[in-house]
Design an enzyme around this catalytic site. Structure first.
Site, PDB file in Angstrom:
ATOM      1  N   SER A 131      -0.137 -57.760  14.438  1.00 49.10           N
ATOM      2  CA  SER A 131       0.371 -57.899  15.208  1.00 49.10           C
ATOM      3  C   SER A 131      -0.666 -58.076  16.035  1.00 49.10           C
ATOM      4  O   SER A 131      -1.531 -57.594  16.083  1.00 49.10           O
ATOM      5  CB  SER A 131       1.765 -56.991  15.672  1.00 49.10           C
ATOM      6  OG  SER A 131       1.867 -57.193  17.217  1.00 49.10           O
TER       7      SER A 131
ATOM      8  N   TYR B 155       4.437 -48.434  17.521  1.00 51.57           N
ATOM      9  CA  TYR B 155       3.970 -49.709  16.602  1.00 51.57           C
ATOM     10  C   TYR B 155       2.742 -50.125  16.898  1.00 51.57           C
ATOM     11  O   TYR B 155       1.691 -51.130  16.353  1.00 51.57           O
ATOM     12  CB  TYR B 155       5.462 -50.910  18.056  1.00 51.57           C
ATOM     13  CG  TYR B 155       5.248 -52.141  17.077  1.00 51.57           C
ATOM     14  CD1 TYR B 155       5.700 -52.816  15.857  1.00 51.57           C
ATOM     15  CD2 TYR B 155       4.486 -53.229  17.353  1.00 51.57           C
ATOM     16  CE1 TYR B 155       6.180 -54.087  15.247  1.00 51.57           C
ATOM     17  CE2 TYR B 155       4.443 -55.053  16.827  1.00 51.57           C
ATOM     18  CZ  TYR B 155       5.480 -54.845  16.069  1.00 51.57           C
ATOM     19  OH  TYR B 155       5.126 -56.252  15.962  1.00 51.57           O
TER      20      TYR B 155
END
Ligand code: NAP
Length: 254
Positions: free
Chosen positions: A146, A159
């Site tokens: 990401s 995350y």
């Protein structure tokens, strides 16, 4: 006769986790279009992905798996090898996100995200590499990281930790396994239209702020990630090891 394209995947078998929707579905379809047999793995029905693969003239299988389950990884790789193996390509795509201020972040939101995004990813990579090395075969692993492998973000503590960890893990595994013929790399998608970003897109202020920073001027689509995955899985990427490649419409360049 023309030489086979180094970007082609004919004769290869790929396992894609979280392939029922979003980026995983986009990657599964792109790999199938490049000639790979694709095993779409996840906890939900893979019917839509299989239909898209069939429509594109590709070959696909489905494998039911919940990556929160302790000790599941070796079984997943064994089942995939039995189904359509031996596996050549592992795409670690399945991932989840939980949003809360860091001051309030719960232990369960930490553990669940870490278990899927980081722990399951590592043990799938380990089981895949073991089976390839034992069989004297080479392999390709592509982890889906990401932008939060490079940036902090807000309200997504587990995350960000998981994706930053995944970038480090990608490099470590590349160092350990490159000489064994297992290439390990990652893709860092930008802001892509999927369930994962539904909440951001539904918030007009966040949506506008995000769009204003993307040089390409649009949200990414799952198909935008497919091309990078095909490249990393193909012979054309034989000398690419430990890279974390942004596919983000220019977000990080800004
Ligand atoms: P998504 O539509 O929410 O897809 C996530 C996938 O992971 C789904 O197939 C989901 O299955 C699967 N999954 C979640 N928990 C699982 C479990 N316990 N066992 C098996 N499968 C599980 O989101 P996405 O955007 O396509 O995300 C795919 C990957 O890209 C993730 O790793 C995400 O972090 C990453 N990513 C996304 C973006 C973005 O902007 N969208 C940006 C950067 C990185 P279910 O459908 O059954 O829940």
């Amino acid at each position: 006769m023309a030489a086979a394209s180094p970007f082609g995947l004919t004769g290869r078998t790929a396992l894609v986790t979280g392939a029922n929707t979003g980026i995983g579905q986009g990657i599964a379809l792109a790999l199938a279009e490049a000639g790979a047999t694709v095993i779409a793995a996840g906890r939900s029905d893979m019917g839509e992905t299989q239909a898209l693969i069939t429509e594109a003239g590709g070959a696909g299988h489905a494998l039911k798996v919940d990556l929160q389950q302790q000790g599941i990884a070796p079984r997943v790789i064994d089942q995939a090898n039995d189904l359509a193996g031996p596996l050549d390509i592992l795409i670690n795509n399945a991932g989840i996100i939980r949003r809360a201020d860091a001051l309030d972040f719960s232990e369960s939101d930490w553990d669940e995200v870490m278990n899927v995004n980081l722990k399951a990813t590592f043990f799938l990579a380990q089981a895949f590499a073991k089976s390839a090395v034992d069989a004297g075969r080479t392999g390709r692993i592509v982890n889906i990281a990401s932008l939060l492998a490079f940036q902090g973000g807000i309200r997504v503590a587990s995350y960000t930790a998981s994706k930053s960890g995944l970038a480090g893990l990608t490099k470590l595994l590349a160092c350990e396994w490159a000489a064994k013929g297992i290439n390990v790399n990652a893709i860092a998608p930008g802001y892509i239209e999927s369930n994962n970003t539904q909440a951001l897109r539904a918030d007009p202020d966040r949506n506008d702020a995000i769009l204003a920073r993307i040089p390409a001027g649009r949200w990414g689509r799952p198909s935008d990630i497919g091309g990078a995955a095909v490249f990393l899985a193909s012979d054309a990427a034989a000398y690419v090891n430990g890279a974390v490649i942004p596919v983000d419409g220019g977000w990080l360049a800004r």
